[in-house]
Design an enzyme around this catalytic site. Structure first.
Site, short mmCIF file in Angstrom:
data_model
loop_
_atom_site.label_atom_id
_atom_site.label_comp_id
_atom_site.label_asym_id
_atom_site.label_seq_id
_atom_site.Cartn_x
_atom_site.Cartn_y
_atom_site.Cartn_z
N LYS A 116 18.35 -36.52 13.97
CA LYS A 116 18.25 -35.07 13.98
C LYS A 116 19.40 -34.39 13.27
O LYS A 116 19.26 -33.26 12.78
CB LYS A 116 18.12 -34.59 15.43
CG LYS A 116 16.80 -34.99 16.08
CD LYS A 116 16.71 -34.49 17.50
CE LYS A 116 15.32 -34.79 18.08
NZ LYS A 116 14.99 -36.21 18.09
N GLU A 200 23.08 -27.65 19.64
CA GLU A 200 22.68 -26.52 18.82
C GLU A 200 22.43 -25.30 19.71
O GLU A 200 22.28 -25.42 20.93
CB GLU A 200 21.41 -26.84 18.03
CG GLU A 200 20.19 -27.06 18.87
CD GLU A 200 18.99 -27.50 18.05
OE1 GLU A 200 19.18 -27.84 16.87
OE2 GLU A 200 17.86 -27.52 18.59
N ASN A 235 11.28 -29.65 28.95
CA ASN A 235 11.21 -29.93 27.52
C ASN A 235 10.10 -30.91 27.15
O ASN A 235 10.06 -31.41 26.02
CB ASN A 235 12.55 -30.45 26.99
CG ASN A 235 13.69 -29.48 27.26
OD1 ASN A 235 13.60 -28.32 26.90
ND2 ASN A 235 14.73 -29.95 27.92
N GLU A 275 8.50 -29.60 13.43
CA GLU A 275 8.53 -28.70 14.58
C GLU A 275 9.48 -27.53 14.32
O GLU A 275 10.58 -27.70 13.79
CB GLU A 275 8.96 -29.47 15.83
CG GLU A 275 8.03 -30.64 16.16
CD GLU A 275 8.26 -31.21 17.55
OE1 GLU A 275 9.24 -30.80 18.20
OE2 GLU A 275 7.45 -32.04 17.98
N GLU A 288 12.93 -30.20 14.30
CA GLU A 288 12.99 -31.63 13.99
C GLU A 288 11.70 -32.03 13.29
O GLU A 288 10.72 -31.29 13.29
CB GLU A 288 13.17 -32.46 15.26
CG GLU A 288 12.02 -32.36 16.24
CD GLU A 288 12.27 -33.15 17.51
OE1 GLU A 288 13.30 -33.84 17.59
OE2 GLU A 288 11.43 -33.07 18.43
N ASN A 290 8.99 -35.22 13.35
CA ASN A 290 8.56 -36.46 13.97
C ASN A 290 7.79 -37.28 12.94
O ASN A 290 6.72 -36.86 12.46
CB ASN A 290 7.68 -36.16 15.19
CG ASN A 290 8.49 -35.58 16.32
OD1 ASN A 290 9.44 -36.19 16.79
ND2 ASN A 290 8.14 -34.38 16.74
N PHE A 348 6.90 -32.08 40.45
CA PHE A 348 6.40 -32.86 39.31
C PHE A 348 7.06 -34.22 39.18
O PHE A 348 7.18 -34.75 38.08
CB PHE A 348 6.57 -32.08 38.01
CG PHE A 348 5.80 -30.79 37.99
CD1 PHE A 348 4.48 -30.76 37.61
CD2 PHE A 348 6.41 -29.60 38.36
CE1 PHE A 348 3.76 -29.58 37.61
CE2 PHE A 348 5.71 -28.41 38.35
CZ PHE A 348 4.38 -28.40 37.97
#
Length: 666
Positions: A116, A200, A235, A275, A288, A290, A348
């Site tokens: 990245k 970032e 995320n 993305e 980024e 993928n 979750f």
């Protein structure tokens, strides 16, 4: 074209690749660990080769073992799916050295975009918008805190080799930056074998929108429009759709052109995804790239008609893309819901066990839309603690977004899963949420709308009355069945009453039923009536009803004097009693659950990574007590209130089951 392809993956993505390869007439080879010996992808493939113990770092991501399987099978090409070795340049190099085609991009593109930090520098040079941040390597937590302060909170701490939400934390303070750095570093090392971290700026009110690109080996490159992936938890994407309800045509074109420019800058071939983070003003920033197939690729396939797996295979075979940019139009709307083995009522947390019932809705036409279900499990199979908790990707398509949502609602109601905790109720809640329906959401949607966690869905009065009417009609059918059985035994037929009291969600409805050959009219004490029709019979686990001409799908379980009914995310105990039974039931005491307020219970099956406190230590609200690892994710358990640790029953390295007592408090 290749004669034989090995799929270096497992689960639903392996099954997905096998389907396309089979349609293309290509023989498929599966690999499997001990835990996957009876897995669906093993059953579907033409051949299957065992590669080791359950942990991925002893099987699926051991390059030598996968290469041995390739050699033994004689496969000419390898599709890596996503995760595992899909973005590992060493694996791509090993394939190249062995003369085996990699169904993916060149090694240099993987290296450039897989890191990245490097990818952001290349993006800047290619004229792609980027998020402000620190692109150098960060040595320790102190340096992370210093850099975060210079960038300005909030910041995103990310694993350089990360993906799928792993190795990623948002920090708003120095303490969170310090703690997040270490957790991200640990997760990155465990999941990717690479613990490098960068930081970032975290863009507030962001939307996560990505562009699908496809490039061949002859210099041709196109973008297949966008996917909106803003509904995320920790995320990790939960709901995706294509196209985005937020973009206008000018922004879509600009993002697509920048995505293609980046792909061409690194000599990219195959399918890939760029993305972006998009703010409320439609300013977009590169996040980024993928260098693989994405989990959410089905929604792109459904609006474009392009089979991305097929195109990846054809590109790897040296073929040219069969279309140009102007050929790729958007047709209708598609939505994907990720069904996870995660218990929404336990924040979750992962759930493992046997799928005692697994009945997805039928694929194909449903109302105005269509249903697709990409899955890698089957009824009676096991959900293992060793791999990602995804069970299936339920997708719907329709001419409009509203129709695609409505088709998804019906499909979710018809999806039967038993034996494990799962997020179907939560997905239904999202589909009905006004913000999602309007398209007004950000990546903070789940955190903002369910800040205290998900505790179920309460139906509004109209929906509840529809369920009550259906329950009364179903009860009449069940009572007739019982009357006939008792009549056989007693030589007389017991009459079924028409007056009933229906209780659900704390509400009581006095109803009268009047039946005919087509259905039942249920009249409420208020005078209004509902017409209920359907072919449900006692013992059916799914009821497809029509209530006043509108469909209602219910998952059904029998309970004493009624039913457990699940629909639109609500889980209801619906009692249907005679007036006298209801009067007596109101006098019965309620069972009180045991008090566990002074215990820390393990919320999921997992491994204790570390214990952060000692016996006799006083802890404050929010203080970290221990860390539990499950399904490749670290979960920090915190104190709910101030107290003193009285006893610790576990230590680092212990494997615990759900509700095992980790520690007790005074």
């Amino acid at each position: 074209m290749f004669d034989k392809i090995l799929i270096a993956n497992r689960g639903e993505i392996a099954c997905r690749v096998i389907k396309t390869a089979r349609r293309m007439g290509i023989t498929t080879v599966a690999i499997y660990s001990d835990a996957d010996r009876n897995a669906l992808h093993v059953e579907m493939a033409d051949e299957a080769i065992h590669i080791g113990p359950p942990p991925a770092n002893q099987s699926y991501i051991v390059i030598d073992k996968v290469m041995d399987a390739i050699k033994a099978s004689g496969a000419q090409a390898v599709h890596p799916g996503y995760g595992f070795l899909s973005e590992n340049p060493k694996f791509a190099q090993a394939l190249d050295a062995a003369g085996v085609a990699f169904v993916g991009p060149p090694v240099k593109a993987i290296e450039a975009m897989g890191d990245k930090i490097t990818s952001k520098k290349i993006a800047q040079e290619a004229g792609v918008n980027t998020v402000p941040g620190y692109m150098g390597l960060i040595g320790d937590a102190d340096e992370a805190v210093k850099i975060a302060g210079e960038i300005g909170y909030p910041v995103m701490i990310k694993a350089s080799a990360g993906g799928g939400g792993k190795g990623m934390r948002i920090a708003w303070t120095d303490d969170e930056a310090r703690e997040g750095f270490q957790s991200s570093k640990n997760e990155a090392a465990s999941s990717f074998g690479d613990d490098r971290i960068f930081i970032e700026k975290f863009v507030t009110q962001p939307r996560h929108i990505e562009i699908q690109v496809l490039c061949d080996q002859h210099g041709n490159a196109v973008y297949l429009h966008e996917r909106e992936c803003s509904i995320q938890r920790r995320n990790q994407k939960v709901v995706e759709e294509a196209p985005s309800p937020f973009l206008d045509e000018a922004t879509r074109r600009a993002m697509g052109e920048q995505a293609v420019r980046l792909a061409q800058a690194v000599g990219y071939t195959s399918a890939g995804t760029v993305e972006f983070i998009v703010d409320g003003e439609r300013n977009f920033y590169f996040l980024e790239m993928n260098t693989r197939l994405q989990v959410e690729h089905p929604v792109t396939e459904m609006i474009t008609g392009v089979d991305l797996v097929e195109q990846m295979i054809r590109v790897a075979n040296g073929e040219k893309l069969p279309f140009r940019q102007e050929d790729l139009t958007i047709n209708g709307w598609a939505i994907e819901n990720r069904l996870y083995a995660e218990d929404p009522y336990r924040n979750f947390l992962p759930s493992i066990g046997r799928l005692t019932r697994y009945r997805p809705p039928a694929e194909g036409a449903m109302g105005a839309g269509t249903v697709r279900n990409d899955t890698g499990v089957f009824e009676g199979g096991e959900i293992s603690m060793y791999y990602d908790p995804m069970i299936a990707k339920l997708c719907t398509w329709a001419p409009t977004r509203a129709q695609a949502i409505e088709t998804m609602r019906t499909a979710l109601d018809a999806f039967e899963v038993e034996g494990i905790g799962h997020n179907l109720p939560f997905l239904s809640a999202v589909m009905d949420h006004p913000k999602f329906v309007s398209g007004d959401m950000t990546t903070a949607f789940i955190a903002e709308e369910w800040p205290d966690g998900f505790d179920g869905v309460a139906l509004d009065d109209t929906a509840l009355r529809r369920v009550a009417a259906a329950a009364a009609a179903m009860n009449r059918v069940a009572e007739i069945r019982r009357a006939r059985i008792s009549g056989t035994l007693d030589n007389h037929e017991r009459k079924v009453g028409t007056e009933w009291m229906v209780e659900a969600q704390g509400e009581r409805f006095e109803v009268a039923t009047a039946a005919d050959r087509q259905g039942t009219t249920v009249t409420f004490a208020t005078g209004d009536a509902m017409r209920v029709e359907g072919d449900w019979t006692p013992g059916d686990r799914l009821a497809r009803m029509m209530v006043d001409g509108a469909p209602l799908v219910l998952k059904v379980d029998k309970i004493t004097q009624g039913f457990r009914l699940r629909t639109r995310g609500a889980d209801l105990k619906v009692h249907v009693r005679t007036p006298r039974q209801a009067e007596l039931a109101a006098l019965m005491p309620e069972k009180v659950p045991p008090d566990t307020s002074k215990m820390l219970l393990c919320p999921m099956p997992g491994l204790i990574v570390k214990i952060d406190v000692e016996e006799g230590q006083e802890v404050q609200e929010g203080q970290a007590l221990c860390t539990v690892e499950a399904m490749k994710m670290e979960n920090i358990l915190r104190a709910e209130r101030r107290g003193t640790v009285a006893k610790i029953n576990a230590s680092a390295g212990d494997s615990l089951a759900v509700d095992d007592v980790i520690m007790e408090f005074e």
